[in-house]
Design an enzyme around this catalytic site. Structure first.
Site, PDB file in Angstrom:
ATOM      1  N   CYS A   1      32.262 -16.171 -15.443  1.00 40.11           N
ATOM      2  CA  CYS A   1      33.387 -15.513 -16.117  1.00 40.11           C
ATOM      3  C   CYS A   1      34.521 -15.181 -15.149  1.00 40.11           C
ATOM      4  O   CYS A   1      35.213 -16.088 -14.704  1.00 40.11           O
ATOM      5  CB  CYS A   1      32.865 -14.283 -16.851  1.00 40.11           C
ATOM      6  SG  CYS A   1      33.930 -13.771 -18.192  1.00 40.11           S
TER       7      CYS A   1
ATOM      8  N   ARG B   1      39.826 -11.427 -27.810  1.00 37.21           N
ATOM      9  CA  ARG B   1      38.674 -11.356 -26.896  1.00 37.21           C
ATOM     10  C   ARG B   1      37.522 -12.132 -27.526  1.00 37.21           C
ATOM     11  O   ARG B   1      37.181 -11.918 -28.699  1.00 37.21           O
ATOM     12  CB  ARG B   1      38.292  -9.892 -26.663  1.00 37.21           C
ATOM     13  CG  ARG B   1      37.313  -9.699 -25.569  1.00 37.21           C
ATOM     14  CD  ARG B   1      37.442  -8.337 -24.859  1.00 37.21           C
ATOM     15  NE  ARG B   1      36.814  -8.459 -23.548  1.00 37.21           N
ATOM     16  CZ  ARG B   1      37.450  -8.856 -22.449  1.00 37.21           C
ATOM     17  NH1 ARG B   1      38.737  -9.102 -22.507  1.00 37.21           N
ATOM     18  NH2 ARG B   1      36.838  -8.978 -21.299  1.00 37.21           N
TER      19      ARG B   1
ATOM     20  N   HIS C   1      27.313 -15.038 -19.654  1.00 35.49           N
ATOM     21  CA  HIS C   1      26.592 -13.923 -19.032  1.00 35.49           C
ATOM     22  C   HIS C   1      25.173 -13.905 -19.613  1.00 35.49           C
ATOM     23  O   HIS C   1      24.787 -14.793 -20.373  1.00 35.49           O
ATOM     24  CB  HIS C   1      27.257 -12.588 -19.418  1.00 35.49           C
ATOM     25  CG  HIS C   1      28.593 -12.364 -18.823  1.00 35.49           C
ATOM     26  ND1 HIS C   1      28.789 -12.069 -17.492  1.00 35.49           N
ATOM     27  CD2 HIS C   1      29.829 -12.387 -19.390  1.00 35.49           C
ATOM     28  CE1 HIS C   1      30.080 -11.902 -17.264  1.00 35.49           C
ATOM     29  NE2 HIS C   1      30.734 -12.087 -18.392  1.00 35.49           N
TER      30      HIS C   1
HETATM   31  N1  GLN Z   1      38.615 -10.174 -16.945  1.00 31.21           N
HETATM   32  C1  GLN Z   1      38.303 -11.545 -17.325  1.00 31.21           C
HETATM   33  C2  GLN Z   1      38.578 -11.818 -18.819  1.00 31.21           C
HETATM   34  O1  GLN Z   1      38.664 -10.895 -19.605  1.00 31.21           O
HETATM   35  C3  GLN Z   1      36.840 -11.846 -17.026  1.00 31.21           C
HETATM   36  C4  GLN Z   1      35.888 -11.003 -17.875  1.00 31.21           C
HETATM   37  C5  GLN Z   1      34.443 -11.124 -17.421  1.00 31.21           C
HETATM   38  O2  GLN Z   1      34.136 -11.432 -16.276  1.00 31.21           O
HETATM   39  N2  GLN Z   1      33.487 -10.853 -18.368  1.00 31.21           N
HETATM   40  O3  GLN Z   1      38.676 -12.982 -19.206  1.00 31.21           O
END
Ligand code: GLN
Length: 242
Positions: free
Chosen positions: A94, A128, A193
């Protein structure tokens, strides 16, 4: 497999380490240990020196922590590029994945420079992406990869950088082109993840075999482990497209 060893570096765990991404390190160490492969492990934190390792791991993080990690990584861009070209394995999750490309441009700040280990870039999206992902990877058997995504970044692959997998369920890199993650040489990035490796033992072993090949200059097939629990967990998370 006595007398074999690999070295693993965890880059900036104090900054980038969301959703138990450290579990990926524990999985690599355990799957080596069960086979008698010795693991040298090193955590690299800000202002720390980065030495030659067989595997470099960098986890996920919020935009704020990515700013500091991006700054730090710039000091090591040339060395890590040389490591990539000598076959070291990289796994970025990520936020860490985003910094393996050319840049990550969050909504509310200028672009964060990446280290261009893969030909990719990321820009913040309005939405998101949160949820379980099932994706198909053509270099793993079985092909499925499962995990959990939570990101607003939209990553686009270019040039010779291939997707890690193609999403069957979930958004993946950008929710548009059905790609998930990226791969160039032995550099791997993913939005999954979970952590990803405990529930995808075939991917963990694939990375270990690449690391052994980098260190010893020849392919080493790992003996099978009793992965009954890992595969039951994997199967329970595989989602079919609706
Ligand atoms: N901050 C980055 C995003 O929102 C990565 C998020 C994360 O590592 N889960 O895309």
């Amino acid at each position: 497999m006595d007398n074999l060893r690999i070295s693993i570096a965890h880059l900036y765990p104090q900054l980038l380490n969301l959703y138990g991404d450290t579990g990926n390190i524990l999985t690599l160490m355990q799957r080596c240990g069960w086979r008698g492969i010795e693991v040298e492990f090193e955590q690299i934190n800000t202002s720390g020196e980065i030495k030659d390792h067989d595997i470099y791991f960098i986890g996920g993080g919020q935009d704020k922590q990515q700013v500091e990690a991006a700054h730090e990584l710039q000091f090591h861009k040339e060395f890590l590029t040389q490591q990539r070209d000598e076959g070291s394995v990289f796994l970025g999750i990520c936020g860490g994945y985003q910094l393996l490309g050319h840049y990550y441009r969050p909504f509310d700040s200028g672009s964060l420079p990446g280290i261009s280990l893969m030909d990719a870039y990321t820009v913040a999206g309005k939405k998101r992406f949160i949820g379980n992902v099932t994706a198909e990877s053509d270099f793993l058997t079985p092909h499925t990869l499962v995990g959990f995504e939570n990101h607003s970044g939209l990553t686009y692959l270019q040039g010779e950088t291939e997707p890690l997998a193609i999403t069957a369920v979930g958004s993946g890199n950008n929710g548009e082109d059905k790609t998930e993650g990226g791969r160039f040489k032995n550099v791997f990035g993913t939005y999954l993840h979970g952590p990803i490796l405990p529930k995808n033992p075939h991917f963990a072993d694939y990375l270990i075999e690449l690391a052994l090949e980098k260190r010893y200059g020849k392919k080493t097939a790992l003996p099978a482990l009793n992965d009954e629990i890992e595969w039951k967990t994997h199967a329970s998370l595989v989602r079919k497209p609706y």
